[in-house]
Design a protein around this motif. Structure first.
Motif, PDB file in Angstrom:
ATOM      1  N   ALA A  54      43.052  41.110  54.295  1.00 41.35           N
ATOM      2  CA  ALA A  54      43.023  42.517  54.696  1.00 41.35           C
ATOM      3  C   ALA A  54      41.662  42.960  55.203  1.00 41.35           C
ATOM      4  N   THR A  55      40.591  42.317  54.725  1.00 40.81           N
ATOM      5  CA  THR A  55      39.241  42.790  55.047  1.00 40.81           C
ATOM      6  C   THR A  55      38.420  41.823  55.885  1.00 40.81           C
ATOM      7  N   GLY A  56      38.772  40.538  55.840  1.00 35.45           N
ATOM      8  CA  GLY A  56      37.975  39.539  56.549  1.00 35.45           C
ATOM      9  C   GLY A  56      36.646  39.269  55.878  1.00 35.45           C
ATOM     10  N   GLY A  57      36.469  39.786  54.660  1.00 35.66           N
ATOM     11  CA  GLY A  57      35.213  39.612  53.949  1.00 35.66           C
ATOM     12  C   GLY A  57      35.198  38.376  53.080  1.00 35.66           C
ATOM     13  N   THR A  58      34.047  38.149  52.434  1.00 31.10           N
ATOM     14  CA  THR A  58      33.901  37.024  51.513  1.00 31.10           C
ATOM     15  C   THR A  58      34.411  37.457  50.150  1.00 31.10           C
ATOM     16  N   VAL A  59      35.447  36.780  49.665  1.00 26.43           N
ATOM     17  CA  VAL A  59      36.089  37.157  48.409  1.00 26.43           C
ATOM     18  C   VAL A  59      36.186  35.932  47.510  1.00 26.43           C
ATOM     19  N   HIS A  60      35.761  36.070  46.272  1.00 26.29           N
ATOM     20  CA  HIS A  60      35.811  34.994  45.292  1.00 26.29           C
ATOM     21  C   HIS A  60      36.801  35.356  44.186  1.00 26.29           C
ATOM     22  N   ALA A  61      37.127  34.387  43.365  1.00 27.40           N
ATOM     23  CA  ALA A  61      38.007  34.613  42.226  1.00 27.40           C
ATOM     24  C   ALA A  61      37.549  33.749  41.062  1.00 27.40           C
ATOM     25  N   VAL A  62      37.414  34.373  39.901  1.00 27.22           N
ATOM     26  CA  VAL A  62      36.992  33.657  38.694  1.00 27.22           C
ATOM     27  C   VAL A  62      37.933  34.026  37.558  1.00 27.22           C
ATOM     28  N   ALA A  63      38.494  33.019  36.903  1.00 25.12           N
ATOM     29  CA  ALA A  63      39.422  33.256  35.796  1.00 25.12           C
ATOM     30  C   ALA A  63      38.707  33.073  34.468  1.00 25.12           C
ATOM     31  N   GLY A  64      39.118  33.873  33.481  1.00 28.23           N
ATOM     32  CA  GLY A  64      38.537  33.719  32.154  1.00 28.23           C
ATOM     33  C   GLY A  64      38.924  34.854  31.233  1.00 28.23           C
ATOM     34  N   ASP A  65      38.737  34.622  29.943  1.00 30.95           N
ATOM     35  CA  ASP A  65      39.107  35.582  28.906  1.00 30.95           C
ATOM     36  C   ASP A  65      37.849  36.304  28.418  1.00 30.95           C
ATOM     37  N   LEU A  66      37.795  37.616  28.602  1.00 33.08           N
ATOM     38  CA  LEU A  66      36.617  38.393  28.224  1.00 33.08           C
ATOM     39  C   LEU A  66      36.663  38.872  26.783  1.00 33.08           C
ATOM     40  N   SER A  67      37.701  38.492  26.052  1.00 31.25           N
ATOM     41  CA  SER A  67      37.830  38.963  24.670  1.00 31.25           C
ATOM     42  C   SER A  67      37.011  38.146  23.682  1.00 31.25           C
ATOM     43  N   THR A  68      36.338  37.098  24.174  1.00 26.87           N
ATOM     44  CA  THR A  68      35.449  36.300  23.327  1.00 26.87           C
ATOM     45  C   THR A  68      34.097  36.178  24.014  1.00 26.87           C
ATOM     46  N   ASN A  69      33.051  35.979  23.216  1.00 23.54           N
ATOM     47  CA  ASN A  69      31.713  35.795  23.784  1.00 23.54           C
ATOM     48  C   ASN A  69      31.662  34.571  24.688  1.00 23.54           C
ATOM     49  N   GLU A  70      32.313  33.499  24.237  1.00 22.47           N
ATOM     50  CA  GLU A  70      32.287  32.255  25.014  1.00 22.47           C
ATOM     51  C   GLU A  70      33.006  32.433  26.348  1.00 22.47           C
ATOM     52  N   GLY A  71      34.150  33.120  26.311  1.00 19.03           N
ATOM     53  CA  GLY A  71      34.902  33.338  27.537  1.00 19.03           C
ATOM     54  C   GLY A  71      34.136  34.188  28.531  1.00 19.03           C
ATOM     55  N   ALA A  72      33.495  35.249  28.045  1.00 19.59           N
ATOM     56  CA  ALA A  72      32.722  36.129  28.919  1.00 19.59           C
ATOM     57  C   ALA A  72      31.523  35.394  29.514  1.00 19.59           C
ATOM     58  N   GLN A  73      30.859  34.576  28.695  1.00 17.23           N
ATOM     59  CA  GLN A  73      29.723  33.804  29.191  1.00 17.23           C
ATOM     60  C   GLN A  73      30.149  32.864  30.313  1.00 17.23           C
ATOM     61  N   ALA A  74      31.310  32.233  30.143  1.00 16.43           N
ATOM     62  CA  ALA A  74      31.806  31.309  31.161  1.00 16.43           C
ATOM     63  C   ALA A  74      32.122  32.047  32.457  1.00 16.43           C
TER      64      ALA A  74
END
Length: 267
Positions: A54-74
């Motif tokens: 839709a935008t022609g811009g640079t778009v990234h995607a990162v998966a992870g669980d933010l409910s833990t410190n380890e997940g958020a750090q990753a």
């Protein structure tokens, strides 16, 4: 594309669909390099491709669980690897009540209160702690948290969720004070009833109880008729919330700090 965010990077948590995707789309339209986040990589990749197309811009995607410190750090590590830094953090990821969605006040256990607080508040704190050091170094940043209109008109049900959303406003104002003079602003946006995957599922159920035949072409009009109890007369769209977020993210909004923008049609 307006280009007002050209050269800026933006992370939108909880953006594999609905409201978060709409916010990511708008920031990308304004020129930002955007990173989407979610827990399901398949859904996330599809959203990334839609925003990029839709935008022609640079778009990234990162998966992870933010409910833990380890997940958020990753997640933080992967985002920094993809974009090099986070200029704009939009904290949209969260969850509904850890109890049943219609739970009466005394039916929600203390453990469910803690779980709801973790997914809605602590998850944002984790990402703020990861983003702020880089923003301080650059002398510029935008921290935008998604709260809720329910803070102003709380119901007798799902108290854990509504209280968590109230905490988001408080932490945002405290954060703005803590970051005074750094070039970083902290604000929140509180949507009223807005179309999203979960909201639309609930509205469809409500309409079915009134005999709606499920005609998809009539859904928005029927939704507005049933649920548009505000001065505008309709249910919000993701773009309505995205406009408010984009305003706060704009470099020209540097004097807007420590506020909450209520986007509920005057409900």
């Amino acid at each position: 594309m307006s280009g007002v965010l050209t050269g800026k990077t933006a992370l939108v948590t909880g953006s594999s669909a609905g409201l978060g995707e709409g916010i990511a789309l708008r920031l990308a339209e304004d020129g930002a390099q955007v990173c989407l986040h979610g827990r399901n990589m398949e859904r996330l990749a599809a959203a990334r491709d839609r925003v990029a197309a839709a935008t022609g811009g640079t778009v990234h995607a990162v998966a992870g669980d933010l409910s833990t410190n380890e997940g958020a750090q990753a997640v933080g590590k992967d985002v920094l690897a993809a974009m090099g830094g986070i200029d704009i953090l939009v904290n949209n990821a969260g969850g509904e009540s850890a109890g049943n969605g219609t739970s009466e006040w005394l039916d929600v256990s203390p453990e469910e209160w803690v779980a709801t607080y973790n997914s809605n508040v602590a998850s944002m704190v984790r990402m703020i702690r990861l983003a702020v050091p880089g923003m301080r170094e650059r002398g510029w940043g935008r921290l935008i948290q998604l709260s809720s209109q329910s803070v102003d008109t709380p119901m007798p049900t799902i108290p854990d969720y509504q209280s968590a959303k109230a905490a988001i406003r408080a932490l945002t104002r405290s954060l703005a004070k803590a970051l005074a003079g750094t070039g970083i602003t902290a604000n929140s946006v509180s949507p009223g009833l807005t179309h999203s995957t979960n909201t639309d599922e609930w509205i469809r159920w409500m309409l079915s109880q009134q005999g709606w035949d499920g005609n998809a072409a009539e859904f928005d009009a029927k939704s507005d008729e049933l649920m548009g109890h505000n001065f505008v007369g309709r249910v919000g769209q993701p773009a309505d919330i995205a406009h408010a977020v984009a305003f706060l993210a704009d470099p020209r909004a540097g004097m807007v700090n420590a506020i909450d923008i209520l986007v509920d049609g005057g409900h």
